[in-house]
Design an enzyme around this catalytic site. Structure first.
Site, PDB file in Angstrom:
ATOM      1  N   HIS A   9     106.082   2.865 -51.248  1.00  0.00           N
ATOM      2  CA  HIS A   9     107.229   1.965 -51.086  1.00  0.00           C
ATOM      3  C   HIS A   9     107.376   0.909 -52.176  1.00  0.00           C
ATOM      4  CE1 HIS A   9     108.323   3.882 -47.462  1.00  0.00           C
ATOM      5  NE2 HIS A   9     107.552   3.219 -46.618  1.00  0.00           N
ATOM      6  N   HIS A  32     114.514   0.654 -44.509  1.00  0.00           N
ATOM      7  CA  HIS A  32     113.400   0.972 -43.602  1.00  0.00           C
ATOM      8  C   HIS A  32     113.554   0.275 -42.243  1.00  0.00           C
ATOM      9  CE1 HIS A  32     109.337   1.934 -42.351  1.00  0.00           C
ATOM     10  NE2 HIS A  32     108.992   2.372 -43.556  1.00  0.00           N
ATOM     11  N   GLU A  42     114.668   7.402 -42.248  1.00  0.00           N
ATOM     12  CA  GLU A  42     114.859   6.861 -43.590  1.00  0.00           C
ATOM     13  C   GLU A  42     115.393   7.967 -44.507  1.00  0.00           C
ATOM     14  OE1 GLU A  42     111.038   4.934 -44.774  1.00  0.00           O
ATOM     15  OE2 GLU A  42     110.523   5.507 -42.715  1.00  0.00           O
TER      16      GLU A  42
END
Length: 353
Positions: free
Chosen positions: A109, A184, A318
């Site tokens: 991420h 997210h 996502e």
């Protein structure tokens, strides 16, 4: 019904020497979406249930200070590269780049300080024609998190009178690089508690299995005969703890599923429904994959009122490129070249039934 859509701006503190704002977008149905300029976070979404009562459907925190400790990435924009990259290694045009390994031996991420920890600039805010919108921008310097290229990203957040949250992303670069952007949010259609009883249907006939470190093996296999088959509606919790290697590795679901539509085409991903409240949510995207995550590691993360969340208190859908795409040449490419514009659009539509 309220007469007009609205947008309000509140100072939310400072970070990195910049003022942080919290925006509240309200539509004609009375639903309210809150977005923070820190991390581009979807902080809150309140919408009606079947009885007409408004309630929260996103996991979140109360203030900016609480979001500075956000190990589960609640509501953030994940970038430059969302999801995992094996061992933090990327090769672009023959040059090797070593990235942060912030998820065991892998990159996750955006790395040590990804887009989720940046204060974004406000480009535009407006409310007209049944849609309220906010546009945020961030310029990522060449070499940030050791990835090449100065990359300029914009994310447009819209709340429509059809009760849609619309996320539209664009990005450009001055050097060849890799990119994978997503939001997210953790959804809980009843507001709190375990999400095992949520009904889910996904337009996904294949998924990408993972190894023991949660990196795709490179295979793309059918969901048929596995707990990953949501092609017909079933409870999220029905097979979440099945005696199946992929569920064991993911401690439930934490996998990329392949959306059944032409590459790049905007299309249907799936629908979630909570019978208790009557709230339902359908998802659409231009992306090739959807990371289905069932909050298996939420336990202990602080939510609102500093209350500890429980395992599987929220689920994520996502929209993104597949994990580890830079190291999997047969996956849809995540490269971005100078002169090109990266685009992505994802819609979460809420309704009752």
């Amino acid at each position: 019904m309220i007469e007009t859509t609205q947008i309000e701006k509140t100072s939310w503190g400072t970070n990195q020497g910049k003022e942080v704002f919290l925006y509240t977008l309200t539509n004609a149905l009375g639903s309210q979406l809150q977005v923070a300029t820190y991390g581009g976070i979807l902080v809150s979404f309140k919408t009606a249930d079947k009885a007409g009562n408004f309630g929260e459907v996103l996991l979140g925190k109360d203030n900016l200070e609480d979001y500075l400790d956000n190990t589960c990435y609640l509501g953030v924009i994940a970038g430059r590269f969302a999801n995992r990259i094996a061992k933090g290694k990327v090769t672009i045009d023959g040059t090797d780049y070593t990235l942060a390994t912030n998820n065991g031996e892998n990159f996750l991420h955006g790395g040590a300080k990804g887009f989720d920890q940046k204060v974004w600039d406000v480009v535009e805010e407006k409310s007209e024609n049944g849609t309220t919108s906010l546009v945020l921008s961030y310029v990522s310097a060449d070499g940030e998190e050791n990835l090449p290229g100065t990359m300029t990203t914009q994310v447009k957040y819209s709340l429509t009178d059809d009760n849609e949250i619309v996320l539209e992303y664009t990005a450009t670069t001055d050097k060849k690089t890799v990119i994978n952007l997503t939001s997210h949010p953790y959804f809980n259609l009843k507001g709190e508690g375990d999400i095992a009883d949520v009904d889910l249907k996904l337009n996904c006939e294949f998924f990408t299995p993972i190894d023991e470190t949660c990196i795709p093996t490179g295979e793309i296999i059918s969901v048929k005969g596995t707990p990953f088959d949501f092609t017909e509606t079933k409870k999220i919790g029905l097979e979440i703890d099945a005696d199946y290697e992929q569920n064991r590795i993911g401690v439930g679901y934490d996998h990329n599923l392949v959306i059944n539509k032409p590459y790049g085409e905007f299309g249907f991903v799936g629908e979630a429904y909570d019978a208790t409240t009557g709230r339902a949510m359908s998802v659409y995207t231009t992306e090739p994959g959807i990371q289905f995550y069932t909050g298996n590691w939420l336990e202990g993360e602080k939510g609102r009122n500093q209350t500890a969340l429980i395992k599987r208190e929220g689920f994520c859908l996502e929209a993104q490129h597949y994990p580890d795409t830079p190291n999997q040449p047969h996956f849809p490419s995540a490269e971005l070249n100078p002169g090109e514009t990266y685009t992505q659009k994802t819609v979460y539509k809420f309704f009752v039934k």
